[in-house]
Design an enzyme around this catalytic site. Structure first.
Site, mmCIF file in Angstrom:
data_model
loop_
_atom_site.group_PDB
_atom_site.id
_atom_site.type_symbol
_atom_site.label_atom_id
_atom_site.label_comp_id
_atom_site.label_asym_id
_atom_site.label_seq_id
_atom_site.Cartn_x
_atom_site.Cartn_y
_atom_site.Cartn_z
ATOM 1 N N HIS A 67 -11.080 -2.397 3.293
ATOM 2 C CA HIS A 67 -10.918 -2.009 4.704
ATOM 3 C C HIS A 67 -11.698 -0.750 5.070
ATOM 4 O O HIS A 67 -11.812 -0.417 6.252
ATOM 5 C CB HIS A 67 -9.427 -1.799 5.004
ATOM 6 C CG HIS A 67 -8.823 -0.678 4.214
ATOM 7 N ND1 HIS A 67 -8.642 -0.761 2.850
ATOM 8 C CD2 HIS A 67 -8.411 0.557 4.574
ATOM 9 C CE1 HIS A 67 -8.118 0.385 2.415
ATOM 10 N NE2 HIS A 67 -7.967 1.197 3.437
ATOM 11 N N ASP A 68 -12.218 -0.030 4.081
ATOM 12 C CA ASP A 68 -12.978 1.202 4.329
ATOM 13 C C ASP A 68 -14.485 1.000 4.206
ATOM 14 O O ASP A 68 -15.250 1.934 4.444
ATOM 15 C CB ASP A 68 -12.577 2.298 3.321
ATOM 16 C CG ASP A 68 -11.214 2.893 3.611
ATOM 17 O OD1 ASP A 68 -10.798 2.900 4.793
ATOM 18 O OD2 ASP A 68 -10.548 3.340 2.659
ATOM 19 N N ASP A 97 0.859 -1.179 0.000
ATOM 20 C CA ASP A 97 0.000 0.000 0.000
ATOM 21 C C ASP A 97 0.899 1.233 0.000
ATOM 22 O O ASP A 97 1.742 1.393 0.883
ATOM 23 C CB ASP A 97 -0.875 -0.007 1.260
ATOM 24 C CG ASP A 97 -2.268 0.535 0.991
ATOM 25 O OD1 ASP A 97 -2.369 1.523 0.257
ATOM 26 O OD2 ASP A 97 -3.244 -0.033 1.514
ATOM 27 N N ASP A 140 -2.938 4.716 -2.363
ATOM 28 C CA ASP A 140 -3.960 5.339 -1.530
ATOM 29 C C ASP A 140 -4.288 6.742 -2.041
ATOM 30 O O ASP A 140 -3.383 7.539 -2.322
ATOM 31 C CB ASP A 140 -3.424 5.414 -0.096
ATOM 32 C CG ASP A 140 -4.456 5.873 0.896
ATOM 33 O OD1 ASP A 140 -5.464 5.175 1.050
ATOM 34 O OD2 ASP A 140 -4.251 6.928 1.515
ATOM 35 N N GLU A 146 -6.392 4.275 -6.041
ATOM 36 C CA GLU A 146 -7.677 4.538 -5.384
ATOM 37 C C GLU A 146 -8.161 5.904 -5.857
ATOM 38 O O GLU A 146 -7.560 6.928 -5.546
ATOM 39 C CB GLU A 146 -7.502 4.538 -3.857
ATOM 40 C CG GLU A 146 -8.810 4.766 -3.122
ATOM 41 C CD GLU A 146 -8.624 5.026 -1.630
ATOM 42 O OE1 GLU A 146 -9.582 4.778 -0.885
ATOM 43 O OE2 GLU A 146 -7.531 5.486 -1.211
#
Length: 541
Positions: A314-315, A97, A198, A240
């Site tokens: 994860h969000d 990440d 990210d 993302e």
């Protein structure tokens, strides 16, 4: 040119919650290594690892204080090197990440930058003078409140689009870019399989014009990044990008532009939000619109881009609780239906840990049970604004990020086999029913359904390369589409709801049923009645 990641399946691990090896209640790298055989059995090719770098954990690792060091609670750099090697032995690549829109406020760059206006590191971040005694403008943090934080030492504000402990990097500074290339090359040299980037669509921000996403210099930065770092390697890169449309996605992922492999777009995931409001303000899912959005992304990229396929990360809350049915009667049926719809589309599928065993949301009854900074900030803000505790907690139970971050449920022993210590975040009480051990014992489990979907992708070029065509777009219960490749046709028929639905297909005959979530699925597709959440995949001839 065909790329390995086009036929791959990615599995996202949230390291803190996957497997604890040293009884401190926090998942770690040796824990992940101990579970690689499980992932190999599932059939995945790539692990996307949420951040394991040095971090004060204000935002669970998405606030990095050293990009070239492992946070001790996760292990050591030797553990990281071993994970890369052991995963490779099982034909699994590790995708890191990459969080370079911002750093932690504990990063040495920011510690230096705060010292004075003429510090060499000052320009690594975004500073502005007060305007009329207050913030420079109206930019808001994604985590609530102003995106500007006042620094008393210099009487200036710095920008933070997330927590005030996550100051934004100044990408207009070429020295910052060079620092980012350096840290990326450090990881690429270790043999990683790529990067998940990210909030990468924010690095081109122009704060003075209140432009955050998709700024005018964004693609210049990404092309330069490609050239200076991962473009020299055969790796997967996924950005993302919350605001991406198909046209914007082509800018990122058209191979000719030499930027990224693919992006995460969130258009489908936002459909149960009230337009113009925040993610916490929900409305019922518009199913017709969901089909329209998914189908649009299937058909509009053509050869100028590649899709990422996901329901969870994860969000996001657990998809079975969100758009399936998490009751004991229909949890597995609806989980299989959602899995089949997604995995048989064109693109690279992403499985989030626990999705393959049907983990669901974990409701809480007080703010004390919540860990997630975004949920806590929203709670405090809304209570102050006059909302009732019950309505705010209802929103958190529906959409809060802790739902995805509960520890992985391995077996029915204490702490679900995740840890011999006290888990950092409490485990869903349903772990005695929903766990890996139970799944592996039952041939008809959700785990083996995911395994079969992965196998179908590996063994059939149609799943990777076939054309997509939606049928019955206006049906309020059914999601039906064809995949065609050369002379072959597959038909995916799914009932998205608990009510029964009728389906009538006149055309090719059925050669065989490739997959189904009821053992006695009908081979006759004229006047077929589909049961609650039923999905059938037909091979037509």
């Amino acid at each position: 040119m065909e790329k390995w990641w086009q036929s791959s399946v990615v599995y996202q691990i949230y390291p803190r919650s996957f497997q604890d090896s040293n009884e401190d209640g926090i998942g770690d790298l040796p824990g992940i290594i101990s579970r690689l055989d499980y992932l190999a059995k599932l059939g995945i090719d790539v692990i996307w690892l949420s951040p394991v770098y040095q971090s004060p954990n204000d935002d669970n690792g998405y606030d990095i204080s050293n990009y070239e060091t492992i946070l001790p609670e996760f292990g050591t750099m030797s553990d990281m090197d071993l994970l890369i090697v052991e995963a490779r032995k099982r034909n699994i690549r590790i995708v890191m990440d990459l969080v370079v829109n911002h750093t932690s406020d504990e990063h040495p760059w920011f510690s230096e930058a705060k010292k004075s206006k003429d510090n060499p590191y000052r320009d690594y971040y975004i500073w502005r003078d007060p305007v009329k005694g207050g913030a420079p403008n109206e930019l808001q943090s994604i985590f609530s409140g102003s995106a500007w934080e006042f620094d008393t030492t210099s009487n200036q504000y710095y920008l933070h689009l997330f927590s005030k402990r996550q100051p934004d990097l100044n990408w207009e500074n070429p020295v910052v870019q060079a620092e980012v290339w350096k840290l990326m090359n450090f990881w690429l040299a270790k043999g990683i399989g790529g990067f998940r980037m990210d909030v990468i669509d924010l690095i081109g921000k122009i704060p003075d014009r209140e432009i955050t996403g998709n700024g005018p210099k964004l693609h210049d930065y990404l092309q330069r990044m490609n050239q200076e770092t991962f473009g020299k390697y055969d790796v997967l890169t996924v950005g993302e990008t919350w605001g991406a449309t198909p046209e914007i996605a082509k800018l990122y992922s058209n191979p000719a532009r030499k930027e990224l492999s693919m992006v995460f777009q969130f258009e489908h995931i936002s459909l149960d939000e009230i337009p113009g409001k925040s993610k916490w303000d929900s409305q019922p899912l518009d199913f017709i619109k969901l089909k329209e959005v998914l189908s649009k992304w299937q058909t509009s990229l053509g050869t100028e881009g590649w899709n990422s396929l996901f329901w969870n990360n994860h969000d996001l809350p657990r998809i079975i609780s969100r758009w399936g049915n998490d009751s004991p009667e229909y949890r597995i049926k609806s989980g299989k239906m959602l899995a089949a719809i997604l995995h048989l589309m064109k693109g690279t599928p992403y499985i989030y840990q626990g999705e393959e065993i049907g983990m669901i949301n974990t409701p809480v009854s007080s703010i004390e049970e919540i860990d997630d900074i975004e949920s806590i900030n929203m709670y405090n803000e809304r209570i102050k604004a006059g909302y009732s505790k019950s309505e705010v907690l209802k929103a958190i139970n529906k959409k809060g990020r802790d739902n995805a971050r509960r520890p992985m449920q391995w077996n029915k022993t204490k702490a679900a086999g995740f840890s011999k210590g006290e888990p950092w975040l409490s485990i869903n009480p349903n772990f005695k029913e929903i766990n890996v051990e139970n799944e592996l014992e039952h041939p008809d489990s959700l785990f083996y359904f995911y395994q079969k979907l992965i196998q179908l992708r590996k063994e059939n070029p149609l799943v990777i390369w076939g054309d997509y065509r939606e049928l019955y777009p206006n049906d309020s219960n059914l999601f039906v589409y064809e995949r065609r490749y050369q002379e072959e046709i597959w038909l995916v028929v799914a009932n998205f709801y608990e009510t029964k639905a009728n389906f009538n297909y006149k055309g090719k005959k059925v050669k065989e049923i490739l997959l189904q979530n009821y053992s006695d699925a009908s081979i006759h597709i004229e006047n077929l009645e589909l049961r609650p959440y039923e999905v059938i995949v037909y091979h037509l001839g």
